[in-house]
Design a protein around this motif. Structure first.
Motif, short mmCIF file in Angstrom:
data_model
loop_
_atom_site.label_atom_id
_atom_site.label_comp_id
_atom_site.label_asym_id
_atom_site.label_seq_id
_atom_site.Cartn_x
_atom_site.Cartn_y
_atom_site.Cartn_z
N GLU A 36 37.86 27.36 31.69
CA GLU A 36 38.79 26.28 31.38
C GLU A 36 39.08 26.24 29.87
O GLU A 36 38.17 26.22 29.06
CB GLU A 36 38.22 24.94 31.82
CG GLU A 36 39.09 23.75 31.46
CD GLU A 36 38.40 22.43 31.74
OE1 GLU A 36 39.02 21.38 31.55
OE2 GLU A 36 37.21 22.46 32.13
N ASP A 190 31.86 19.10 29.98
CA ASP A 190 31.74 19.91 31.19
C ASP A 190 32.88 20.93 31.20
O ASP A 190 33.90 20.74 30.53
CB ASP A 190 31.77 19.05 32.46
CG ASP A 190 33.02 18.21 32.56
OD1 ASP A 190 34.12 18.76 32.72
OD2 ASP A 190 32.90 16.97 32.45
N MET A 191 32.69 21.99 31.94
CA MET A 191 33.66 23.08 31.97
C MET A 191 33.82 23.57 33.41
O MET A 191 32.85 23.59 34.18
CB MET A 191 33.22 24.23 31.06
CG MET A 191 34.12 25.46 31.11
SD MET A 191 33.62 26.72 29.93
CE MET A 191 34.07 25.91 28.40
N THR A 192 35.03 23.98 33.74
CA THR A 192 35.34 24.48 35.08
C THR A 192 35.56 25.98 35.03
O THR A 192 36.31 26.47 34.18
CB THR A 192 36.58 23.79 35.65
OG1 THR A 192 36.35 22.38 35.70
CG2 THR A 192 36.88 24.29 37.05
N GLU A 207 26.81 29.92 40.97
CA GLU A 207 26.06 28.69 40.74
C GLU A 207 24.57 28.98 40.63
O GLU A 207 23.90 28.49 39.71
CB GLU A 207 26.32 27.71 41.88
CG GLU A 207 25.47 26.45 41.83
CD GLU A 207 25.53 25.67 43.12
OE1 GLU A 207 24.47 25.50 43.75
OE2 GLU A 207 26.63 25.23 43.49
N ALA A 219 25.04 24.00 37.00
CA ALA A 219 26.26 24.44 37.67
C ALA A 219 26.31 23.85 39.07
O ALA A 219 25.29 23.68 39.74
CB ALA A 219 26.33 25.96 37.73
N LEU A 222 32.17 23.50 43.55
CA LEU A 222 33.03 22.45 44.12
C LEU A 222 33.79 22.93 45.33
O LEU A 222 33.97 22.19 46.29
CB LEU A 222 34.02 21.96 43.05
CG LEU A 222 33.40 21.38 41.77
CD1 LEU A 222 34.51 20.90 40.83
CD2 LEU A 222 32.44 20.24 42.09
N THR A 226 36.05 27.22 42.62
CA THR A 226 35.75 26.41 41.45
C THR A 226 34.25 26.17 41.33
O THR A 226 33.60 25.79 42.32
CB THR A 226 36.48 25.05 41.51
OG1 THR A 226 37.86 25.26 41.78
CG2 THR A 226 36.32 24.29 40.22
N VAL A 227 33.73 26.39 40.13
CA VAL A 227 32.34 26.06 39.80
C VAL A 227 32.37 25.22 38.53
O VAL A 227 32.94 25.65 37.52
CB VAL A 227 31.48 27.32 39.60
CG1 VAL A 227 30.06 26.93 39.18
CG2 VAL A 227 31.45 28.16 40.86
N ARG A 228 31.77 24.02 38.58
CA ARG A 228 31.75 23.15 37.41
C ARG A 228 30.39 23.22 36.73
O ARG A 228 29.35 23.23 37.39
CB ARG A 228 32.05 21.71 37.81
CG ARG A 228 32.21 20.75 36.62
CD ARG A 228 32.61 19.38 37.08
NE ARG A 228 31.58 18.79 37.95
CZ ARG A 228 31.79 17.70 38.69
NH1 ARG A 228 32.96 17.11 38.67
NH2 ARG A 228 30.82 17.23 39.44
N ILE A 229 30.43 23.27 35.39
CA ILE A 229 29.20 23.36 34.59
C ILE A 229 29.06 22.11 33.74
O ILE A 229 30.00 21.73 33.02
CB ILE A 229 29.22 24.62 33.70
CG1 ILE A 229 29.38 25.88 34.55
CG2 ILE A 229 27.96 24.71 32.85
CD1 ILE A 229 29.51 27.14 33.74
N ASP A 230 27.92 21.48 33.83
CA ASP A 230 27.60 20.33 32.99
C ASP A 230 26.99 20.86 31.68
O ASP A 230 25.83 21.26 31.64
CB ASP A 230 26.63 19.40 33.71
CG ASP A 230 26.39 18.10 32.94
OD1 ASP A 230 26.93 17.97 31.82
OD2 ASP A 230 25.66 17.24 33.45
#
Length: 371
Positions: A36, A190-192, A207, A219, A222, A226-230
């Protein structure tokens, strides 16, 4: 002891080969996803190329070239109102480029120049300073420089030979960035990650690999793409350091069973997960022959009448009979599938039709893509 050491060595050799094969199947996360905010922006501009050797636009057929040239000359203080000029050494062009992510003011980027009029070649031309706009209408770069054209044209009295595309060229480092794209990358919490090929198995592996690398649940998948990272749960000095660690984590991607065929060239490409069920195939060729042999009928000497042409057509259809039904055994691996299809003994173009038929029967367990 010698025999025991030799046996251990023989056991270790295949183990190393299997380990090396597993590592070869893994790729870096950076080759599977888009981060992202880390993306380029398309730029476009409209300008004028000068210095062509009589290969420019014909101004009668491209009046926009004359208007552009008049505007440039007037901005330079040359009054051309009411003047008639018909040079053949100028051409109107479109300039395209991509503004890289995190490009800073003063950096240089490559541009592509393409003629939009009836110019026959841009070889040796020079692009006059041209602003380049993004989708928001703002100017982000200015292009200028000598064009490197990849084509050549040789013309004689009775023939013209063209190799390549002389009406398109490039200017390496031909544009200078004048405006930066505002993006607070360091302030992201956070990043997608967007997968280039959406797949649930690949996403869950990404993940798991990220969480294992950082030792905590940073990670979260979603969906299949899509994988979201905190980033607050990633122990790194900055967002850039975290992304550098994440993008180099190896992951074994999952791929769909797919067969891609190109009917024009007869190319067939299969993925490693393609499977085929037991099926019988019969293939033959039809040849249609049509031959025209008209007959000319003339009247007898000194007789009344006229010469007529009587059409006569010979048509025949021939069928080359094959050996009958050929059995293709079920394949549990790609090599077995290839061996079974090769046993039919048909050329690649006929193999494409056979693959379509096997897919229609339901015996080809893969996605069939026809280009």
């Amino acid at each position: 002891m010698i025999r025991r050491a030799l046996s251990l060595l023989l056991i270790a050799i295949p183990a190393l080969a299997i380990s090396g094969l597993a590592e070869a199947q893994q790729v870096r996360i950076k080759d599977l996803v888009e981060f992202e905010g880390v993306r380029g922006n398309d730029l476009v501009g409209y300008g004028l190329v000068v210095g062509l050797n009589g290969t420019g636009d014909g101004l009668r057929n491209a009046p926009f070239t004359e208007d552009l040239m008049a505007n440039i000359l007037e901005r330079l203080g040359v009054n051309v109102t009411g003047e008639q000029f018909r040079p053949k050494n100028v051409a109107a062009v479109m300039i395209t480029s991509v503004l890289p992510p995190f490009a800073r003011s003063g950096s240089q980027i490559d541009v592509t120049v393409s003629a939009i009029g009836d110019a026959t070649s841009l070889l040796g031309g020079t692009l006059i300073m041209t602003p380049m706009n993004a989708a928001d209408g703002k100017i982000y770069a200015v292009a200028q420089g000598t064009i490197i054209a990849g084509g050549v044209t040789a013309e004689g009295e009775g023939a013209v030979v063209t190799k390549g595309v002389p009406t398109s060229g490039a200017i390496p480092a031909g544009a200078r960035v004048e405006r930066e794209v505002g993006f607070d990358f360091a302030g992201l919490r956070d990043m997608t990650l967007a997968l280039r090929e959406a797949d649930f198995t690949t996403a869950i592996r990404i993940e798991s690999a990220i969480n294992a690398a950082f030792g905590r649940d940073a990670a979260l998948m979603l969906d299949s793409g899509t994988v979201r990272i905190d980033l607050t749960r990633v122990s790194s000095r900055s967002t850039a350091h975290a992304v550098q660690r994440i993008e180099n984590i190896p992951v074994a991607p999952e791929s769909r069973a797919r067969v891609v065929v190109d009917q024009r060239s007869g190319t067939i490409v299969m993925g490693q997960d393609v499977r085929i069920s037991r099926v019988a195939v019969s293939q033959g060729n039809l040849t249609l022959r049509i031959q025209e042999a008209p007959i000319v009928a003339q009247p007898n000497p000194f007789a009344e009448g006229e010469t007529v042409v009587v059409p006569r057509t010979e048509a025949a259809i021939e069928e080359e009979l094959g050996p009958g039904l050929a059995e293709v055994q079920a394949g549990t691996s790609l090599s077995e599938v290839i061996a079974g299809l090769n046993a039919l003994g048909v050329p690649p173009r006929d193999m494409i039709d056979i693959l379509k038929t096997i897919k229609a029967v339901g015996a080809l367990h893969a996605e069939l893509v026809v280009l």
